[in-house]
Design a protein around this motif. Structure first.
Motif, PDB file in Angstrom:
ATOM      1  N   LEU A   1     -53.060 -49.666 -42.690  1.00  0.00           N
ATOM      2  CA  LEU A   1     -52.740 -48.964 -43.925  1.00  0.00           C
ATOM      3  C   LEU A   1     -51.525 -48.069 -43.742  1.00  0.00           C
ATOM      4  CD1 LEU A   1     -56.133 -47.781 -45.436  1.00  0.00           C
ATOM      5  CD2 LEU A   1     -54.716 -49.694 -46.126  1.00  0.00           C
ATOM      6  N   ARG A   2     -50.731 -48.024 -44.767  1.00  0.00           N
ATOM      7  CA  ARG A   2     -49.601 -47.095 -44.856  1.00  0.00           C
ATOM      8  C   ARG A   2     -50.106 -45.930 -45.713  1.00  0.00           C
ATOM      9  NH1 ARG A   2     -44.775 -47.871 -48.889  1.00  0.00           N
ATOM     10  NH2 ARG A   2     -43.303 -46.339 -48.085  1.00  0.00           N
ATOM     11  N   GLU A   3     -50.437 -44.825 -45.055  1.00  0.00           N
ATOM     12  CA  GLU A   3     -51.034 -43.700 -45.762  1.00  0.00           C
ATOM     13  C   GLU A   3     -49.985 -42.972 -46.594  1.00  0.00           C
ATOM     14  OE1 GLU A   3     -53.359 -39.568 -44.708  1.00  0.00           O
ATOM     15  OE2 GLU A   3     -53.559 -41.259 -43.315  1.00  0.00           O
TER      16      GLU A   3
ATOM     17  N   GLY B   1     -42.145 -41.799 -45.587  1.00  0.00           N
ATOM     18  CA  GLY B   1     -41.200 -41.726 -46.711  1.00  0.00           C
ATOM     19  C   GLY B   1     -41.845 -41.641 -48.082  1.00  0.00           C
ATOM     20  N   THR B   2     -43.163 -41.488 -48.161  1.00  0.00           N
ATOM     21  CA  THR B   2     -43.829 -41.339 -49.454  1.00  0.00           C
ATOM     22  C   THR B   2     -44.282 -39.885 -49.612  1.00  0.00           C
ATOM     23  OG1 THR B   2     -46.017 -41.876 -48.562  1.00  0.00           O
ATOM     24  CG2 THR B   2     -44.696 -43.711 -49.392  1.00  0.00           C
ATOM     25  N   SER B   3     -44.537 -39.488 -50.854  1.00  0.00           N
ATOM     26  CA  SER B   3     -45.080 -38.152 -51.104  1.00  0.00           C
ATOM     27  C   SER B   3     -46.209 -38.260 -52.117  1.00  0.00           C
ATOM     28  CB  SER B   3     -43.990 -37.202 -51.618  1.00  0.00           C
ATOM     29  OG  SER B   3     -43.514 -37.637 -52.872  1.00  0.00           O
ATOM     30  N   VAL B   4     -47.124 -37.296 -52.066  1.00  0.00           N
ATOM     31  CA  VAL B   4     -48.276 -37.279 -52.963  1.00  0.00           C
ATOM     32  C   VAL B   4     -48.387 -35.893 -53.576  1.00  0.00           C
ATOM     33  CG1 VAL B   4     -50.769 -37.558 -53.153  1.00  0.00           C
ATOM     34  CG2 VAL B   4     -49.508 -38.931 -51.502  1.00  0.00           C
ATOM     35  N   ALA B   5     -48.532 -35.850 -54.905  1.00  0.00           N
ATOM     36  CA  ALA B   5     -48.792 -34.599 -55.620  1.00  0.00           C
ATOM     37  C   ALA B   5     -50.125 -34.757 -56.334  1.00  0.00           C
ATOM     38  CB  ALA B   5     -47.682 -34.316 -56.618  1.00  0.00           C
ATOM     39  N   ILE B   6     -51.011 -33.767 -56.174  1.00  0.00           N
ATOM     40  CA  ILE B   6     -52.336 -33.821 -56.791  1.00  0.00           C
ATOM     41  C   ILE B   6     -52.425 -32.730 -57.846  1.00  0.00           C
ATOM     42  CG2 ILE B   6     -54.818 -33.707 -56.368  1.00  0.00           C
ATOM     43  CD1 ILE B   6     -54.221 -34.447 -53.438  1.00  0.00           C
TER      44      ILE B   6
ATOM     45  N   ALA C   1     -37.788 -44.895 -55.141  1.00  0.00           N
ATOM     46  CA  ALA C   1     -37.527 -44.793 -56.585  1.00  0.00           C
ATOM     47  C   ALA C   1     -38.777 -45.059 -57.414  1.00  0.00           C
ATOM     48  CB  ALA C   1     -36.424 -45.780 -56.975  1.00  0.00           C
ATOM     49  N   ASP C   2     -39.831 -45.582 -56.795  1.00  0.00           N
ATOM     50  CA  ASP C   2     -41.071 -45.897 -57.516  1.00  0.00           C
ATOM     51  C   ASP C   2     -42.006 -44.689 -57.525  1.00  0.00           C
ATOM     52  OD1 ASP C   2     -40.199 -48.502 -57.850  1.00  0.00           O
ATOM     53  OD2 ASP C   2     -41.312 -49.261 -56.108  1.00  0.00           O
TER      54      ASP C   2
END
Length: 191
Positions: free
Chosen positions: A94-96, A101-106, A118-119
């Protein structure tokens, strides 16, 4: 635990408690991404707790007339974390999200917005807190050898809430408050 206080009565109680983490729970699929043929297959860890108790009561009026009752209060909660997608087609890795290079906002409701270059896409909050109660009562009367009358009442209640805290034992007593369905059945066999 089974008790038999008299020849006519038997009582049984079977409590259960489970707690664990499932490291690979499928969550959803999202269009986009180039790693798995244009679809992101999203998985997450889920920490869950379940408490239930099976209750049985049997009463024998006569050898030909019995009454049996069963009830099962059930509470469960689960919290999803560490969302990610398959790293590549055919891969088990899995790519968490929040790494690589990804970010998560909750947000306040637990909805996750994932940005990957860009996605950007959102993942609904799937955390849960469920209360359920199932029961049935069966009256059996054998009016002649091989000829039997059954009267069955069945009840099923359920309520689901947004995740709050892990379930607690005392919530077993709150399971009968949810909305539910009642069924009444009659069965007669004649021989």
């Amino acid at each position: 635990v089974t008790l038999r206080p008299s020849d006519r009565v038997s009582l049984a109680i079977e409590p259960s408690w489970q707690q664990g983490t499932d490291p690979r729970q499928y969550v959803t699929s999202v269009d986009g991404g180039s790693r798995t043929y244009g679809t992101r297959y999203v998985f997450a860890f889920v920490d869950r707790t379940t408490i239930s108790t099976k209750l049985r009561v049997n009463y024998t009026f006569t050898p030909d007339l019995t009454l049996e009752g069963y009830g099962e209060p059930f509470v469960a909660s689960g919290r999803y974390s560490r969302h990610g997608e398959l790293e590549a087609a055919g891969s088990a890795d899995l790519r968490e999200y929040g790494t690589d290079g990804t970010s998560v906002a909750i947000d306040a409701d637990g909805v996750r917005t994932v940005t990957d270059g860009a996605d950007a896409f959102t993942l609904d909050n799937r955390d849960f807190h469920v209360l359920s109660f199932r029961s049935n009562v069966v009256m059996r009367w054998e009016w002649a050898p091989g000829s039997t009358f059954f009267l069955v009442w069945q009840q099923s209640r359920r309520t689901s809430e947004a995740y709050r805290d892990d379930v607690r034992f005392r919530e077993l007593f709150e399971t009968t408050r949810g909305a539910g369905d009642n069924f009444l059945s009659v069965k007669i066999s004649y021989w």
